[in-house]
Design a protein around this motif. Structure first.
Motif, PDB file in Angstrom:
ATOM      1  N   UNK A  81       3.887  -1.977   0.304  1.00 27.00           N
ATOM      2  CA  UNK A  81       3.121  -2.728  -0.429  1.00 27.00           C
ATOM      3  C   UNK A  81       1.575  -2.021  -0.907  1.00 27.00           C
ATOM      4  N   UNK A  82       1.345  -0.918   0.032  1.00 25.78           N
ATOM      5  CA  UNK A  82       0.198  -0.085  -0.469  1.00 25.78           C
ATOM      6  C   UNK A  82       0.461   0.777  -1.689  1.00 25.78           C
ATOM      7  N   UNK A  83       1.753   1.324  -1.526  1.00 25.20           N
ATOM      8  CA  UNK A  83       2.499   2.148  -2.836  1.00 25.20           C
ATOM      9  C   UNK A  83       2.496   1.514  -4.079  1.00 25.20           C
ATOM     10  N   UNK A  84       2.812  -0.070  -3.794  1.00 22.33           N
ATOM     11  CA  UNK A  84       2.996  -0.761  -5.054  1.00 22.33           C
ATOM     12  C   UNK A  84       1.561  -1.306  -5.541  1.00 22.33           C
ATOM     13  N   UNK A  85       0.546  -1.209  -4.726  1.00 24.14           N
ATOM     14  CA  UNK A  85      -0.747  -1.643  -5.142  1.00 24.14           C
ATOM     15  C   UNK A  85      -1.156  -0.202  -5.961  1.00 24.14           C
ATOM     16  N   UNK A  86      -1.011   0.991  -5.578  1.00 24.87           N
ATOM     17  CA  UNK A  86      -1.347   2.082  -6.294  1.00 24.87           C
ATOM     18  C   UNK A  86      -0.432   2.448  -7.390  1.00 24.87           C
ATOM     19  N   UNK A  87       0.652   1.534  -7.871  1.00 25.94           N
ATOM     20  CA  UNK A  87       1.407   1.495  -8.945  1.00 25.94           C
ATOM     21  C   UNK A  87       2.370   2.754  -8.921  1.00 25.94           C
ATOM     22  N   UNK A  88       2.839   2.945  -7.869  1.00 26.81           N
ATOM     23  CA  UNK A  88       3.973   4.230  -7.721  1.00 26.81           C
ATOM     24  C   UNK A  88       5.407   3.311  -8.376  1.00 26.81           C
ATOM     25  N   UNK A  89       6.220   4.146  -9.115  1.00 25.39           N
ATOM     26  CA  UNK A  89       7.389   3.524  -9.458  1.00 25.39           C
ATOM     27  C   UNK A  89       8.221   3.077  -8.391  1.00 25.39           C
ATOM     28  N   UNK A  90       8.914   1.961  -8.652  1.00 26.12           N
ATOM     29  CA  UNK A  90       9.726   1.492  -7.298  1.00 26.12           C
ATOM     30  C   UNK A  90      10.961   2.288  -7.035  1.00 26.12           C
ATOM     31  N   UNK A 146      -2.331   9.045  -0.282  1.00 22.18           N
ATOM     32  CA  UNK A 146      -3.132   8.437  -1.282  1.00 22.18           C
ATOM     33  C   UNK A 146      -3.347   6.980  -0.768  1.00 22.18           C
ATOM     34  N   UNK A 147      -2.507   6.475   0.301  1.00 21.01           N
ATOM     35  CA  UNK A 147      -2.797   4.974   0.651  1.00 21.01           C
ATOM     36  C   UNK A 147      -4.212   5.017   1.274  1.00 21.01           C
ATOM     37  N   UNK A 148      -4.681   6.151   1.817  1.00 22.41           N
ATOM     38  CA  UNK A 148      -6.056   6.098   2.539  1.00 22.41           C
ATOM     39  C   UNK A 148      -7.046   6.959   1.601  1.00 22.41           C
ATOM     40  N   UNK A 149      -6.564   7.861   0.711  1.00 19.53           N
ATOM     41  CA  UNK A 149      -7.439   8.694   0.104  1.00 19.53           C
ATOM     42  C   UNK A 149      -7.723   8.730  -1.309  1.00 19.53           C
ATOM     43  N   UNK A 150      -6.848   7.811  -1.879  1.00 13.73           N
ATOM     44  CA  UNK A 150      -7.058   7.479  -3.436  1.00 13.73           C
ATOM     45  C   UNK A 150      -8.129   6.761  -3.683  1.00 13.73           C
ATOM     46  N   UNK A 151      -8.921   7.024  -4.926  1.00 10.21           N
ATOM     47  CA  UNK A 151      -9.789   6.276  -5.329  1.00 10.21           C
ATOM     48  C   UNK A 151      -9.462   4.468  -5.499  1.00 10.21           C
ATOM     49  N   UNK A 152      -8.251   4.399  -5.735  1.00 11.86           N
ATOM     50  CA  UNK A 152      -7.641   3.074  -5.874  1.00 11.86           C
ATOM     51  C   UNK A 152      -7.382   2.417  -4.537  1.00 11.86           C
ATOM     52  N   UNK A 153      -7.644   2.998  -3.354  1.00  8.56           N
ATOM     53  CA  UNK A 153      -7.207   2.305  -2.064  1.00  8.56           C
ATOM     54  C   UNK A 153      -7.712   1.185  -2.101  1.00  8.56           C
TER      55      UNK A 153
END
Length: 167
Positions: A81-90, A146-153
């Protein structure tokens, strides 16, 4: 008395070996913070980096110490879910989730999962100080962190704490 001395010596060696084998031994703690949901602390997270992170030693680690029991399926679902939130490709998410199915355990209060990455792009998971296995995909470590460190977390306050930027 002889038994006491022998036991003490053996205990010292076991303790020294466990400290020596720690995946965090050559890293410095940058910051830490708590992940909370409603009234509960789910876990404490700690970010570690090599002394020359910006230069040749790009090792870093994220240690998560759990306060609640969580099944591995719930951990994997939350990660996806976090990767989806960060817009990683499926297709990337599917590729990264697959090894987690066999690596991650269920966790209970006091358990710690550690992800350590290195300059070669290898990501290694630990349960406490015990190795769970490696993921060779060079994109995995950055995506996981990136789940924790991305600016879009989804948790910007925790990000600030981990990066040592919280006031």
């Amino acid at each position: 008395m002889k038994l006491f001395i022998t036991t003490t010596i053996i205990s010292t060696f076991v303790f020294a070996a466990s400290v020596y084998s720690s995946p965090l031994k050559e890293l410095n703690k940058i910051g830490q913070g708590e992940m909370q949901y409603l009234f509960w602390t789910l876990y404490t997270a700690e970010l570690y980096r090599g002394t020359n992170f910006q230069e040749e030693d790009q090792s870093q680690a994220l240690r998560i110490i759990y306060e609640k029991s969580i099944s591995k399926d719930a951990l994997i679902e939350a990660t996806a879910q976090q990767w989806e939130h960060l817009n990683y490709p499926q297709e990337d998410i599917d590729r990264w989730i697959e090894p987690l199915q066999s690596l991650w355990p269920n966790v209970k209060p006091g358990d710690a999962l550690i992800l350590k990455t290195d300059k070669t792009g290898v990501s290694q998971f630990y349960f406490g100080d015990q190795s769970l296995g490696k993921i060779q995909d060079p994109e995995f470590g950055d995506a996981f962190l990136s789940i924790w460190l991305s600016q879009n977390t989804t948790e910007p306050e925790l990000r600030q704490q981990l990066l040592g930027l919280a006031k």
